[in-house]
Motif scaffolding. Sequence first.
Motif, PDB file in Angstrom:
ATOM      1  N   CYS A   1       0.831  -7.697   3.926  1.00 55.27           N
ATOM      2  CA  CYS A   1       2.034  -6.926   4.237  1.00 55.27           C
ATOM      3  C   CYS A   1       3.166  -7.858   4.664  1.00 55.27           C
ATOM      4  CB  CYS A   1       1.661  -5.927   5.330  1.00 55.27           C
ATOM      5  SG  CYS A   1       3.017  -5.190   6.196  1.00 55.27           S
ATOM      6  N   ILE A   2       2.848  -8.862   5.465  1.00 56.53           N
ATOM      7  CA  ILE A   2       3.884  -9.798   5.933  1.00 56.53           C
ATOM      8  C   ILE A   2       4.319 -10.724   4.793  1.00 56.53           C
ATOM      9  CG2 ILE A   2       4.426 -11.656   7.561  1.00 56.53           C
ATOM     10  CD1 ILE A   2       4.221  -8.948   8.887  1.00 56.53           C
ATOM     11  N   GLU A   3       3.384 -11.094   3.957  1.00 62.95           N
ATOM     12  CA  GLU A   3       3.746 -11.965   2.835  1.00 62.95           C
ATOM     13  C   GLU A   3       4.784 -11.264   1.958  1.00 62.95           C
ATOM     14  OE1 GLU A   3       0.535 -13.085   0.233  1.00 62.95           O
ATOM     15  OE2 GLU A   3       1.744 -14.682  -0.674  1.00 62.95           O
ATOM     16  N   ARG A   4       4.509  -9.989   1.712  1.00 66.49           N
ATOM     17  CA  ARG A   4       5.393  -9.187   0.879  1.00 66.49           C
ATOM     18  C   ARG A   4       6.759  -9.051   1.561  1.00 66.49           C
ATOM     19  NH1 ARG A   4       6.664  -3.783   1.039  1.00 66.49           N
ATOM     20  NH2 ARG A   4       6.850  -2.686  -0.957  1.00 66.49           N
ATOM     21  N   ALA A   5       6.732  -8.763   2.858  1.00 67.60           N
ATOM     22  CA  ALA A   5       7.991  -8.549   3.584  1.00 67.60           C
ATOM     23  C   ALA A   5       8.839  -9.818   3.602  1.00 67.60           C
ATOM     24  CB  ALA A   5       7.694  -8.074   5.002  1.00 67.60           C
ATOM     25  N   VAL A   6       8.192 -10.958   3.800  1.00 67.06           N
ATOM     26  CA  VAL A   6       8.941 -12.221   3.836  1.00 67.06           C
ATOM     27  C   VAL A   6       9.590 -12.480   2.470  1.00 67.06           C
ATOM     28  CG1 VAL A   6       8.723 -14.733   4.023  1.00 67.06           C
ATOM     29  CG2 VAL A   6       7.603 -13.270   5.698  1.00 67.06           C
ATOM     30  N   ALA A   7       8.865 -12.116   1.409  1.00 68.20           N
ATOM     31  CA  ALA A   7       9.416 -12.323   0.072  1.00 68.20           C
ATOM     32  C   ALA A   7      10.583 -11.376  -0.206  1.00 68.20           C
ATOM     33  CB  ALA A   7       8.316 -12.121  -0.969  1.00 68.20           C
TER      34      ALA A   7
ATOM     35  N   LEU B   1       8.844  -3.163   4.790  1.00 65.00           N
ATOM     36  CA  LEU B   1       7.415  -2.872   4.924  1.00 65.00           C
ATOM     37  C   LEU B   1       6.954  -1.973   3.788  1.00 65.00           C
ATOM     38  CD1 LEU B   1       7.385  -2.169   8.774  1.00 65.00           C
ATOM     39  CD2 LEU B   1       6.807  -4.299   7.582  1.00 65.00           C
ATOM     40  N   PRO B   2       5.651  -2.021   3.448  1.00 62.39           N
ATOM     41  CA  PRO B   2       5.155  -1.126   2.396  1.00 62.39           C
ATOM     42  C   PRO B   2       5.313   0.330   2.836  1.00 62.39           C
ATOM     43  CG  PRO B   2       3.421  -2.633   3.172  1.00 62.39           C
ATOM     44  CD  PRO B   2       4.615  -2.866   4.017  1.00 62.39           C
ATOM     45  N   PRO B   3       5.483   1.248   1.877  1.00 59.00           N
ATOM     46  CA  PRO B   3       5.759   2.652   2.233  1.00 59.00           C
ATOM     47  C   PRO B   3       4.796   3.230   3.262  1.00 59.00           C
ATOM     48  CG  PRO B   3       5.850   2.341  -0.136  1.00 59.00           C
ATOM     49  CD  PRO B   3       5.444   1.028   0.450  1.00 59.00           C
ATOM     50  N   ARG B   4       3.507   2.940   3.105  1.00 65.81           N
ATOM     51  CA  ARG B   4       2.546   3.558   4.018  1.00 65.81           C
ATOM     52  C   ARG B   4       2.812   3.171   5.468  1.00 65.81           C
ATOM     53  NH1 ARG B   4       0.027  -0.742   1.588  1.00 65.81           N
ATOM     54  NH2 ARG B   4      -0.890  -2.278   3.017  1.00 65.81           N
ATOM     55  N   VAL B   5       3.248   1.930   5.668  1.00 65.00           N
ATOM     56  CA  VAL B   5       3.507   1.466   7.029  1.00 65.00           C
ATOM     57  C   VAL B   5       4.890   1.930   7.482  1.00 65.00           C
ATOM     58  CG1 VAL B   5       3.627  -0.559   8.516  1.00 65.00           C
ATOM     59  CG2 VAL B   5       2.106  -0.569   6.537  1.00 65.00           C
TER      60      VAL B   5
END
Length: 466
Positions: A372-378, A390-394
Amino acid sequence: MTDPPTGQLIFIEDDAALRRMLATALERRGWEVVALTRAEEALERLDGTELDADVVLTDLFMPGLGGMELCRRLRELRPEIPVVVLTAFGSLDTAIEAIRAGAWDFVTKPVGVDALSIALDRAREHRSLRREVRQLRKEIQGWAGGDLLTGESEAMRTLRGLVDRVAVSEASVLIRGETGTGKEVVARAIHARSPRAGRPFVALSCAALPEALLESELFGHVRGAFTGANERRPGLFQQATGGTLFLDEIGEMPMALQVKLLRVLQERSVRPVGGDREIPIDVRILSATHRALEEAIEEGRFREDLWFRLNVIQIDLPPLRDRGHDVLALAQRFVQEFAQRPGCVVRGISPEAARRLLAWSWPGNVRELRNCIERAVALTTREEIGVEDLPPRVREMASSSAPATDLAAGGFVALAELERRYVLQVLDAVGGKRGEAARILGLDRKTLYRRLQEWAGPNDPPSGDL
Ligand SMILES: Nc1ncnc2c1ncn2[C@@H]1O[C@H](COP(=O)(O)OP(=O)(O)OP(=O)(O)O)[C@@H](O)[C@H]1O
Ligand SMILES: [Mg+2]
């Protein structure tokens, strides 16, 4: 011409005139000199933290403890401190003996201050190199897992204490925890902090291979043991000699192989497939499972005697949702990790995003958080990760730990819709692994698959891996 302090020197010499003369000369060259008359005193003061020294300079023949014996004792007591000895001119044998006793270098009497100074400088350099090497080694251990156990929650503190205590023993450890809780991280940490740290850490997932391959992988095989075995191959037990063998997903090990593994652990030797010779092994066993093996034992799928062997010490990893604010400590750690690429400006997490992270239940645990953090940083373009990264679920998480609904926005949904969303969230959280999602949801795989098909509609392939 006095440079800044060169280093701290302990200087032992019983001849008062020589002691004073050299001490003054060396002090003038920047050394901080502690001049002593007896070797015993140096030992006493170096045994403990009272006194540190970059270099020890000592005479050889003195009343009481001699310089030779001092070298031997210091080699035991403070091996990192180099010792330079003063020897009589022409007594090469004595000098050699001193080096054998652990001296780093020698200088012959009558002492020329320049020659002495050069020898001491070299000794000091040697000392700082040793320090650097030790520091690097520590860091490497940290990378190898020693310092990876992030978190200040009660659960993680207890875990770290346990890992430290367990590491020094030779006992087999069974590590239990949900998917992504860090079982392998813990296994590596145990190895890295154990006396076996300098030797290999070898990991094998028992779920990854069919029975026949698993056997030869573990125990090795001789040439011609089966079709295609053109060469003798040592097994993982042998490859891990002196180190640690980590058997992951131990619950998936086929029954027949469980018997063989038990025998290996009892006899402490392996017999390669097709071989007739036993090879002794020196390996510490760590194993991991995501489910309670007690159930498998009751159902006759796991041998109780093997379980006793593997489970001398059990470590239970808490799921991330029970680790409180560790979620944020870990998230911050991952931000630093992923923000290392050049040009990346991300430094932290916004308060609102942090609130959502704390509220989400993390069925995929630390791995899910890391992804989740990898995605957010990107994704983010700002210095702080925001809710929208953040991903939708979060993102949809209100501050309660209920699955995402439209409650926050004032809307209510039917139970069936709530179920659909929750199932999809869990599936997403475990990276699309259906087996894993089914286990967390308490459904069997087929039921899950059927539901996904229903929800996906006729043209849409159901999401997730098979
Ligand atoms: N305490 C921790 N600090 C930092 N990173 C962690 C920590 N725990 C786990 N991780 C990271 O989370 C991911 C999952 O960890 P690991 O593979 O050890 O979990 P696991 O329990 O073995 O999972 P599985 O059941 O799927 O095999 C890895 O990327 C690991 O580096
Ligand atoms: Mg694992």
